[in-house]
Scaffold this active site. Structure first.
Site, PDB file in Angstrom:
ATOM      1  N   ARG A  67     -18.218  50.234  30.885  1.00 55.48           N
ATOM      2  CA  ARG A  67     -19.278  51.018  30.568  1.00 55.48           C
ATOM      3  C   ARG A  67     -19.939  51.693  31.706  1.00 55.48           C
ATOM      4  NH1 ARG A  67     -23.727  46.162  29.525  1.00 55.48           N
ATOM      5  NH2 ARG A  67     -23.002  44.998  31.615  1.00 55.48           N
ATOM      6  N   ASN A 123     -29.420  52.087  28.877  1.00 57.27           N
ATOM      7  CA  ASN A 123     -29.308  50.433  29.393  1.00 57.27           C
ATOM      8  C   ASN A 123     -29.223  50.535  30.747  1.00 57.27           C
ATOM      9  OD1 ASN A 123     -29.276  47.535  28.302  1.00 57.27           O
ATOM     10  ND2 ASN A 123     -27.597  47.733  29.660  1.00 57.27           N
ATOM     11  N   GLU A 124     -30.083  50.020  31.506  1.00 58.73           N
ATOM     12  CA  GLU A 124     -30.249  49.806  32.947  1.00 58.73           C
ATOM     13  C   GLU A 124     -29.584  50.953  33.651  1.00 58.73           C
ATOM     14  OE1 GLU A 124     -28.123  45.930  33.844  1.00 58.73           O
ATOM     15  OE2 GLU A 124     -29.961  44.820  33.114  1.00 58.73           O
ATOM     16  N   GLU A 142     -34.578  41.573  28.338  1.00 56.84           N
ATOM     17  CA  GLU A 142     -33.363  40.864  28.420  1.00 56.84           C
ATOM     18  C   GLU A 142     -33.672  39.752  29.174  1.00 56.84           C
ATOM     19  OE1 GLU A 142     -29.832  42.597  29.687  1.00 56.84           O
ATOM     20  OE2 GLU A 142     -29.839  44.139  28.053  1.00 56.84           O
ATOM     21  N   TRP A 200     -21.968  36.365  35.692  1.00 57.52           N
ATOM     22  CA  TRP A 200     -21.903  37.283  36.674  1.00 57.52           C
ATOM     23  C   TRP A 200     -21.979  36.888  38.144  1.00 57.52           C
ATOM     24  CZ3 TRP A 200     -26.643  38.177  38.264  1.00 57.52           C
ATOM     25  CH2 TRP A 200     -27.621  37.929  37.345  1.00 57.52           C
ATOM     26  N   GLU A 243     -17.888  39.649  28.747  1.00 59.65           N
ATOM     27  CA  GLU A 243     -18.882  38.854  29.025  1.00 59.65           C
ATOM     28  C   GLU A 243     -18.765  37.473  28.213  1.00 59.65           C
ATOM     29  OE1 GLU A 243     -21.796  41.816  28.696  1.00 59.65           O
ATOM     30  OE2 GLU A 243     -22.371  41.446  30.632  1.00 59.65           O
ATOM     31  N   TYR A 245     -18.352  34.443  28.734  1.00 59.95           N
ATOM     32  CA  TYR A 245     -18.713  33.060  29.324  1.00 59.95           C
ATOM     33  C   TYR A 245     -20.170  33.153  29.417  1.00 59.95           C
ATOM     34  CZ  TYR A 245     -14.564  30.780  31.087  1.00 59.95           C
ATOM     35  OH  TYR A 245     -13.647  29.995  31.193  1.00 59.95           O
ATOM     36  N   HIS A 246     -21.017  34.208  28.975  1.00 54.47           N
ATOM     37  CA  HIS A 246     -22.414  34.244  29.142  1.00 54.47           C
ATOM     38  C   HIS A 246     -23.182  33.436  28.354  1.00 54.47           C
ATOM     39  CE1 HIS A 246     -26.439  36.162  29.832  1.00 54.47           C
ATOM     40  NE2 HIS A 246     -25.911  36.815  30.786  1.00 54.47           N
TER      41      HIS A 246
END
Ligand code: GAL
Length: 705
Positions: free
Chosen positions: A149, A187-188, A337, A345, A385, A387-388
């Site tokens: 992204r 986003n960010e 968030e 991460w 992501e 495993y988040h």
């Protein structure tokens, strides 16, 4: 069926018993409960618990099961859509917004409001392959590719046009939707482009700012190393070891370009949405890729993404990030968030302890957050992501943390009325300047000198005494503060200097610390030496700075300590300027018996300069000295070890949030009777086990009115 104290709807109970059969028929729960859908935004809670939900990643038949579980956990809003461009516009001009409409209606039927994230952080593959110039050029000159992204070029006019059209569709469709309460742009913001488009814009930006090449050449001292420019097109992009004026200009350009990137979307949103819908973007605490004050200026509300990563919550560092975010627009903010236990991460993605996620949520609220939202609800079954941390697992049923979040949601609902309309009121401000921190980080001189760490050390010491601290930009009106601390305010513009001087002349107490006042507006050296334009007000200055490879003893009114990292040899030039601390003898010799901290009273105000690094008890004593000098006398003194106090108030009442981040149970004796908002009853003292939270309320004391 009970899962950790929660009663789940039958369809979900079945899903829990038979993982893989998680589909609840849409509306089944509502039909059973018999409650009519109502606009989720019609009775907004004072405290919002939320989660990031990606309906586009799941079959619609699954949505109600998710929303049932959210509702059971008192989740009151979902943020949707911020990476869904390829579902919203599968091919150019072919907009598909019906699925989003249905997702909003499904949320509504669970009394859950919606924040829409505009999808510009993740352009679809058709777009970047059709218009490759919209891809960003990395610093090594290579073009970003699809598959991740943030591959877009934030400066590209064509990309902006395509984004505008997309956001316009969303704004027109959902701008008056009763259940849409706000918008998150992109986003960010983070990734930049270094190709010809950005470079040409940068050169134009420089032209507009400096007007003539002569002016630029003089102010950047480009005679140095033959850097003199004879055409605007010769000026490169530099991000590392460039001319300090060039480095700072690039950062200012980057900040302005994020602002205009955002303004493009604001132009699509503002005319088409209800004023009650807020517009924000999710920022990132101490991330300094751009000047957040510049970018926040056009928004209705600040918000940020609050991740611990490795380790446990550090309430001081994290608290400073909250207060920084609250300072962007000087009002309450949202945590858009935060991690449900752990991330994916970090080098070590350990989980927060049992109870810590709840304590962290109350810590957020204590610092002025009106919403806490977990990223994310459920992991995409495939995606970077996997495993988040999440609130439900790959089988669609709750993970162990779910019940803790549900407890937090119940408590938010209970405490909401007490916290409604309240905010943090501080008598002390810490100044934060991106330009100063950039300037130091480009030329650290001692690689261990971290300007954020320097700021946080003062913040922690003063917060422990004052219980409320604002973190603000040096150009805001400071008159409401009794005490202003400027840690490492390296770069002081003339405008900021005038602001600080008038603050002191009007009775304010200003404390500057190491490395302050060295640089001017172009990141060049101030010719008065440090602290530059404040030398005459201080009646003293820095004669020389020293990066230390050893410790230096310092002693005086704040006690004794062995200081390290950095030392500044101070002098006084005005008889009214007093020496507070002096350096001791060392082989270095230059600092022997020389002033390390000086102060001068100016009318009712004062200005102080600290040239030594302070820590531990010396720093605590310095903080308490500052409070006394400035007349800041909080009603409540120091707290038992590990316990933190956060106070929010309005004209009527105060809410005290006490959290025990320590390892042992502590009792806090309160200065008066308080109503216990969560537990009920009234009490004069509160006992807190590790990670326990107390939310207490009382009328504003007469003395403080
Ligand atoms: C944030 C980002 C989210 C998600 C999250 C994982 O920085 O906004 O989309 O990637 O990190 O922790």
């Amino acid at each position: 069926m009970k899962i950790s104290g929660l009663t789940l709807p039958l369809c979900l109970a079945i899903a829990g018993l038979f993982p893989g059969h998680a589909n609840c028929a849409p509306g089944a729960r509502l039909a059973a409960a018999g409650s009519p859908p109502a606009a989720a935004a019609s009775s907004p809670p004072a405290l919002y618990l939320g989660t990031a939900w990606y309906p586009e990643q799941w079959p619609e038949s699954r949505w109600n099961a998710d929303l049932d579980l959210m509702e059971a956990a008192h989740i009151r809003f979902v943020r949707i859509g911020e990476f869904a461009w390829s579902r919203l516009e599968p091919s150019e001009g072919d907009y598909h917004l019906d699925w989003m409409y249905r997702a909003i209606r499904a949320a509504e039927s669970h009394h859950i409001a919606v924040v829409i994230g505009t999808p510009s952080a993740a352009p679809p593959a058709w777009l970047t392959s059709k218009y490759p110039e919209t891809l960003r050029v990395k610093q090594d000159g290579r073009l970003a590719e699809h598959g991740n992204r943030q591959q877009f070029n934030w400066a590209d006019p064509l990309y902006r046009r395509l984004v505008f059209q997309m956001v316009l569709q969303e704004a027109k469709r959902f701008g008056h939707d009763p259940d849409v309460i706000g918008w998150q742009i992109d986003n960010e913001y983070a990734t930049l482009s270094y190709g010809p488009i950005a470079k040409a814009q940068f050169q134009n930006w420089l032209h507009a700012r400096y007007q003539t090449l002569d002016n630029l050449n003089t102010r950047w001292t480009t005679a140095y190393w033959s850097q003199t420019y004879t055409s605007w097109t010769q000026i490169p992009i530099e991000t590392n070891y460039g001319n300090p004026g060039l480095l700072l200009s690039w950062k200012r350009f980057v900040s302005d370009t994020w602002r205009s990137y955002q303004a493009n979307q604001l132009r699509a949103l503002r005319p088409n949405i209800d004023p009650r819908q807020f517009i924000t973007t999710n920022m990132m605490g101490f991330f300094d890729g751009y000047d957040a004050y510049t970018v926040a200026r056009d928004l209705d509300m600040a918000s940020w993404d609050d991740y611990v990563g490795t380790g446990q919550l550090n309430p001081v560092v994290n608290g400073a990030e909250h207060d920084l975010t609250r300072g962007f627009l000087r009002k309450n903010f949202w945590v858009m968030e935060t991690q449900p236990g752990f991330v994916n991460w970090s080098p070590d993605n350990n989980s927060l302890d049992k109870g810590e996620v709840r304590a962290m949520a109350w810590h957020d609220v204590g610092h002025g957050a009106d919403a806490v939202s977990y990223w994310q609800w459920r992991s995409a079954l495939n995606g970077q992501e996997e495993y988040h941390g999440t609130l439900i697992g790959a089988d669609g049923t709750p993970v162990p943390l779910y019940s803790e979040v549900a407890q937090t949601g119940r408590e938010f609902a209970k405490a909401g009325p007490a916290l409604a309309g309240t905010t943090v009121h501080s008598q002390v401000a810490i100044l934060h300047s991106y330009e100063s921190y950039w300037a130091i980080n480009w030329q650290r001189h001692n690689k261990a000198f971290n300007p954020i760490a320097a700021m946080v050390s003062y913040y922690g010491a003063i917060r422990a005494l004052a219980h409320s601290v604002d973190i603000v930009s040096p150009d805001v009106d400071l008159s409401q503060y009794k005490l202003v601390i400027a840690p490492a305010l390296n770069l002081i513009t003339d405008r900021e200097a005038a602001n600080l001087i008038s603050y002191v002349r009007n009775g304010g107490h200003l404390v500057l610390t190491q490395r302050s006042g060295m640089k001017n507006v172009d990141n060049g050296l101030q010719t008065e030496r440090q602290p530059g334009p404040l030398v005459s007000l201080l009646g003293g200055r820095v004669e020389q700075y020293y990066a230390l490879d050893t410790t230096i003893p310092v002693s005086g009114v704040w006690g004794n300590e062995n200081s390290h990292l950095w030392a500044e040899l101070l002098s006084t030039s005005n008889p009214q300027t007093r020496v507070l601390m002096r350096y001791g003898k060392t082989p270095l010799g230059w600092l022997d018996n020389q002033p390390a901290a000086i102060t001068r009273k100016v009318g009712q105000g004062s200005i102080t300069y600290i040239g030594a690094e302070l820590e531990g008890e010396t720093l605590d004593k310095a903080a308490s000295w500052m409070m006394t000098e400035a007349g800041v006398h909080p009603e409540f003194g120091s707290l038992p070890a590990g316990v933190d106090l956060y106070i929010r108030s309005d004209a009527r009442h105060e809410v005290w949030i006490l959290i025990n981040f320590g390892q042992s149970t502590q009792t806090v004796n309160l200065p008066s009777d308080f109503k216990n908002v969560l537990a009920g009853g009234s009490q004069h003292s509160v006992t807190l086990k590790p990670l326990a939270v107390a939310v207490l309320q009382r009328p504003v004391p007469q003395a403080a009115r």
